[in-house]
Motif scaffolding. Structure first.
Motif, PDB file in Angstrom:
ATOM      1  N   ALA A   1     -41.715  42.273  27.838  1.00 13.29           N
ATOM      2  CA  ALA A   1     -40.098  42.374  28.054  1.00 13.29           C
ATOM      3  C   ALA A   1     -39.673  41.996  29.291  1.00 13.29           C
ATOM      4  O   ALA A   1     -38.831  41.069  29.377  1.00 13.29           O
ATOM      5  CB  ALA A   1     -39.508  43.830  27.455  1.00 13.29           C
ATOM      6  N   PHE A   2     -40.343  42.473  30.304  1.00 11.00           N
ATOM      7  CA  PHE A   2     -39.705  42.195  31.776  1.00 11.00           C
ATOM      8  C   PHE A   2     -39.853  40.540  32.134  1.00 11.00           C
ATOM      9  O   PHE A   2     -38.883  40.076  32.487  1.00 11.00           O
ATOM     10  CB  PHE A   2     -40.392  43.146  32.919  1.00 11.00           C
ATOM     11  N   ALA A   3     -41.061  40.141  31.412  1.00  9.94           N
ATOM     12  CA  ALA A   3     -41.291  38.577  31.751  1.00  9.94           C
ATOM     13  C   ALA A   3     -40.428  37.732  30.946  1.00  9.94           C
ATOM     14  O   ALA A   3     -39.999  36.750  31.335  1.00  9.94           O
ATOM     15  CB  ALA A   3     -42.744  38.439  31.351  1.00  9.94           C
TER      16      ALA A   3
ATOM     17  N   GLY B   1     -44.063  54.997  15.211  1.00  8.65           N
ATOM     18  CA  GLY B   1     -43.842  53.813  15.426  1.00  8.65           C
ATOM     19  C   GLY B   1     -42.972  53.624  16.607  1.00  8.65           C
ATOM     20  O   GLY B   1     -42.345  54.652  17.208  1.00  8.65           O
ATOM     21  N   PHE B   2     -42.028  52.486  16.653  1.00  7.28           N
ATOM     22  CA  PHE B   2     -41.007  51.896  17.414  1.00  7.28           C
ATOM     23  C   PHE B   2     -39.886  52.478  16.844  1.00  7.28           C
ATOM     24  O   PHE B   2     -39.488  51.517  16.176  1.00  7.28           O
ATOM     25  CB  PHE B   2     -41.352  50.594  17.995  1.00  7.28           C
ATOM     26  N   THR B   3     -38.987  53.128  17.369  1.00  7.72           N
ATOM     27  CA  THR B   3     -37.850  53.462  16.550  1.00  7.72           C
ATOM     28  C   THR B   3     -36.539  53.092  17.020  1.00  7.72           C
ATOM     29  O   THR B   3     -35.502  53.724  16.671  1.00  7.72           O
ATOM     30  CB  THR B   3     -37.855  54.998  16.131  1.00  7.72           C
ATOM     31  N   HIS B   4     -36.389  52.622  18.240  1.00  2.00           N
ATOM     32  CA  HIS B   4     -35.242  52.383  19.097  1.00  2.00           C
ATOM     33  C   HIS B   4     -35.306  50.881  19.621  1.00  2.00           C
ATOM     34  O   HIS B   4     -36.182  50.270  19.660  1.00  2.00           O
ATOM     35  CB  HIS B   4     -34.898  53.491  19.991  1.00  2.00           C
ATOM     36  N   GLY B   5     -33.900  50.685  19.944  1.00  4.97           N
ATOM     37  CA  GLY B   5     -33.958  49.416  20.949  1.00  4.97           C
ATOM     38  C   GLY B   5     -34.581  49.293  22.147  1.00  4.97           C
ATOM     39  O   GLY B   5     -35.064  50.337  22.698  1.00  4.97           O
TER      40      GLY B   5
ATOM     41  N   ALA C   1     -31.407  39.916  22.223  1.00  2.93           N
ATOM     42  CA  ALA C   1     -32.279  40.168  21.051  1.00  2.93           C
ATOM     43  C   ALA C   1     -33.884  39.603  21.194  1.00  2.93           C
ATOM     44  O   ALA C   1     -34.799  40.190  20.739  1.00  2.93           O
ATOM     45  CB  ALA C   1     -31.782  39.648  19.836  1.00  2.93           C
ATOM     46  N   SER C   2     -33.841  38.637  21.963  1.00  7.38           N
ATOM     47  CA  SER C   2     -35.146  38.157  21.945  1.00  7.38           C
ATOM     48  C   SER C   2     -36.094  38.880  22.841  1.00  7.38           C
ATOM     49  O   SER C   2     -37.254  38.893  22.822  1.00  7.38           O
ATOM     50  CB  SER C   2     -35.204  36.593  22.668  1.00  7.38           C
ATOM     51  N   VAL C   3     -35.354  39.497  23.850  1.00  4.72           N
ATOM     52  CA  VAL C   3     -36.234  40.704  24.656  1.00  4.72           C
ATOM     53  C   VAL C   3     -37.005  41.565  23.851  1.00  4.72           C
ATOM     54  O   VAL C   3     -38.004  41.945  23.852  1.00  4.72           O
ATOM     55  CB  VAL C   3     -35.341  41.114  25.785  1.00  4.72           C
ATOM     56  N   HIS C   4     -35.998  42.295  23.006  1.00  5.92           N
ATOM     57  CA  HIS C   4     -36.249  43.256  22.098  1.00  5.92           C
ATOM     58  C   HIS C   4     -37.458  42.579  21.019  1.00  5.92           C
ATOM     59  O   HIS C   4     -38.329  43.446  20.932  1.00  5.92           O
ATOM     60  CB  HIS C   4     -35.225  43.871  21.194  1.00  5.92           C
ATOM     61  N   ALA C   5     -37.309  41.588  20.464  1.00 10.00           N
ATOM     62  CA  ALA C   5     -38.103  41.036  19.634  1.00 10.00           C
ATOM     63  C   ALA C   5     -39.811  40.948  20.385  1.00 10.00           C
ATOM     64  O   ALA C   5     -40.798  41.154  19.767  1.00 10.00           O
ATOM     65  CB  ALA C   5     -37.798  39.370  19.058  1.00 10.00           C
ATOM     66  N   GLU C   6     -39.674  40.503  21.561  1.00 13.61           N
ATOM     67  CA  GLU C   6     -40.981  40.373  22.358  1.00 13.61           C
ATOM     68  C   GLU C   6     -41.728  41.758  22.535  1.00 13.61           C
ATOM     69  O   GLU C   6     -42.787  41.787  22.335  1.00 13.61           O
ATOM     70  CB  GLU C   6     -40.703  39.781  23.684  1.00 13.61           C
ATOM     71  N   ALA C   7     -40.760  42.732  22.859  1.00 11.90           N
ATOM     72  CA  ALA C   7     -41.455  44.402  23.039  1.00 11.90           C
ATOM     73  C   ALA C   7     -41.959  44.578  21.635  1.00 11.90           C
ATOM     74  O   ALA C   7     -42.910  45.355  21.543  1.00 11.90           O
ATOM     75  CB  ALA C   7     -40.398  45.039  23.598  1.00 11.90           C
ATOM     76  N   ALA C   8     -41.148  44.448  20.443  1.00  8.98           N
ATOM     77  CA  ALA C   8     -41.642  45.146  19.340  1.00  8.98           C
ATOM     78  C   ALA C   8     -42.674  44.355  18.726  1.00  8.98           C
ATOM     79  O   ALA C   8     -43.726  44.876  18.161  1.00  8.98           O
ATOM     80  CB  ALA C   8     -40.236  44.657  18.239  1.00  8.98           C
ATOM     81  N   ALA C   9     -42.956  42.888  19.106  1.00  9.29           N
ATOM     82  CA  ALA C   9     -43.932  42.217  18.434  1.00  9.29           C
ATOM     83  C   ALA C   9     -45.363  42.855  19.235  1.00  9.29           C
ATOM     84  O   ALA C   9     -46.439  42.622  18.726  1.00  9.29           O
ATOM     85  CB  ALA C   9     -43.796  40.553  18.746  1.00  9.29           C
ATOM     86  N   GLU C  10     -45.178  43.176  20.811  1.00  9.41           N
ATOM     87  CA  GLU C  10     -46.225  43.438  21.376  1.00  9.41           C
ATOM     88  C   GLU C  10     -46.787  44.728  20.898  1.00  9.41           C
ATOM     89  O   GLU C  10     -48.048  44.973  20.780  1.00  9.41           O
ATOM     90  CB  GLU C  10     -45.881  43.492  22.862  1.00  9.41           C
TER      91      GLU C  10
ATOM     92  N   ALA D   1     -42.374  48.677  14.035  1.00 11.33           N
ATOM     93  CA  ALA D   1     -40.986  49.109  14.218  1.00 11.33           C
ATOM     94  C   ALA D   1     -41.088  50.258  12.996  1.00 11.33           C
ATOM     95  O   ALA D   1     -41.611  50.028  11.861  1.00 11.33           O
ATOM     96  CB  ALA D   1     -40.227  48.013  13.837  1.00 11.33           C
ATOM     97  N   ALA D   2     -40.330  51.231  13.333  1.00  6.71           N
ATOM     98  CA  ALA D   2     -40.018  52.280  12.360  1.00  6.71           C
ATOM     99  C   ALA D   2     -38.515  52.991  12.360  1.00  6.71           C
ATOM    100  O   ALA D   2     -37.922  52.444  13.199  1.00  6.71           O
ATOM    101  CB  ALA D   2     -40.906  53.283  12.361  1.00  6.71           C
TER     102      ALA D   2
END
Length: 414
Positions: A302-304, A337-341, A313-322, A330-331
């Protein structure tokens, strides 16, 4: 203590240039901007830098007209209770005298008089007796009623929230001071955990059972020593309570379970810090280790991704995909799982624009948290969080703190 030298809090009051209100008023074809709030209203704190009282007062801004000299910035009026006039003059007028061309002044009144009435009187005093007035979306209902009864048409504006999202150098300095204090608080917590000993399947420190409440008190004392306060935001969960995103209760800390520490102090000028780390004392390398590796990788990814023009949204998407790639999808809240932004803006509010789940394009000056996490109600939670500012070339952390699931006593910070 952490070994980190204390940094004194800068006594200079931060300033807010009000030229953005002129643009918002002109764009809306309005005649003025009005807000009503108290010391706990972050919009009012940002606009006026006035830090009291705990009952409503009014702020009025009227842009320059054709009668003013070239370069005139209009007028800004703070309607403060009479007992707070001297403080209002110091924080709202004197501290801003060289900031811009706005003519700032204070009108005082008896305590208990409705702030909405004072706003109407201030508008009338500068010749705005009719027309459209801009107000924030959260202006108190009674103040809105007073303005409407006086004949003004109200238009809602998001101009202040948008302006707050992009931090000035002075604001970044205040944020860095508070975030540095947060790292000292974290170092204290990590030291206590590292010094704790296991006796009969319990963690004990300084002769007593170690609990989240006791650890919280150690952190908050460290924050106070650096001139910031915890603001009730030192969240510590252990074991199952680490899966509770906002746990502030008192629970025993046992060996082998995750200890999630989220420190969000507030400095005297109103700005927040936000830092999270997760530790395990005497872990067995099971679920918590796998979760930690996943979260650490998601934080780096996400930092990268952070850079001007990138959508939140793309930052969140990268973190969630990882996280999903590591087996932590995501949950919903309360599930595993991953439950927040992935993050949110930080400033004079702990949560402000921009959030990292929308279409907003990041720009230099945005300050956001990066905080991926995974949770299991039956096992605990792991979250890592840094506070960063978007720069022309990407992003920078406002303060650094080591990452390790195993607590250490050797945290001597710069």
């Amino acid at each position: 203590m952490s070994g980190q030298p204390e940094r004194p809090v800068d006594p200079v009051i931060p300033t807010t240039r009000l030229s953005f209100l002129r643009r918002a008023i002109d764009d809306a074809d309005a005649r003025a901007f009005v807000h009503v709030g108290d010391r706990f209203d972050d919009t009012m704190r940002y606009l006026t830098r006035f830090s009291g009282p705990d009952r409503p007062y009014a702020f009025v801004h009227v842009p320059a007209d054709s009668q003013e000299p070239a370069g005139g910035g209009g007028r800004a009026i703070l309607c403060a209770p009479r007992l707070f006039r001297e403080q209002a003059e110091r924080e709202f007028v004197t501290a801003h005298v060289t900031v811009d061309a706005v003519d700032r002044s204070v009108r005082s009144h008896a305590a208990g008089e409705p702030a909405g009435v004072r706003a109407v009187e201030a508008l009338d005093a500068v010749g705005v007796t009719t027309g459209s007035v801009l107000v924030p979306q959260h202006i108190p209902h009674d103040a809105a009623v007073y303005l409407q009864q006086a004949g003004y048409e109200l238009q809602s504006t998001s101009a202040v929230a948008e302006q707050r999202a992009v931090k000035t150098d002075m604001e970044l300095d205040r944020l860095q001071i508070v975030q540095t204090a947060a790292t000292a608080g974290m170092a204290r917590a990590e030291t206590v955990l590292a010094e704790s000993t296991e006796i009969n399947d319990e963690l004990r420190w300084d002769g007593d059972r170690l609990t989240t409440g006791r650890l919280r008190r150690e952190i908050n004392a460290e924050l106070a020593a650096r001139g910031v306060r915890d603001a009730g935001n030192t969240v510590i969960g252990a074991g199952k309570s680490a899966a509770d995103l906002h746990f502030t209760g008192d629970a025993a800390i046992d060996p082998g379970e995750t200890v999630l520490i989220d420190i969000s102090p507030r400095g005297p000028h109103g700005y927040y810090g936000d830092l999270t780390r997760t530790f395990v004392v005497d872990g067995d390398g099971g679920w918590e280790r796998r979760a930690y590796v996943a979260v650490e990788s998601a934080l780096d990814v996400a930092f990268a991704e952070l850079a001007p023009g990138v959508t939140a949204a793309s930052v969140h998407a990268e973190a969630a995909a990882e996280l999903a790639a590591y087996g932590f999808p995501a949950a919903e809240e309360g599930e595993a799982g991953f439950t927040h932004g992935t993050g949110h803006g930080v400033g004079v509010s702990l949560h402000e624009a921009p959030g990292l789940t929308g279409d907003t394009e990041l720009q230099p000056g945005h300050v956001v948290t990066i905080e991926p996490g995974v949770y299991d109600p039956d096992r605990g939670g792991v979250r890592l969080e840094d506070l960063v500012v978007i720069t022309d070339g990407g992003a920078e952390r406002l303060a650094t703190y080591p990452r390790s699931i195993v607590p250490s006593t050797d945290r001597f910070l710069d």
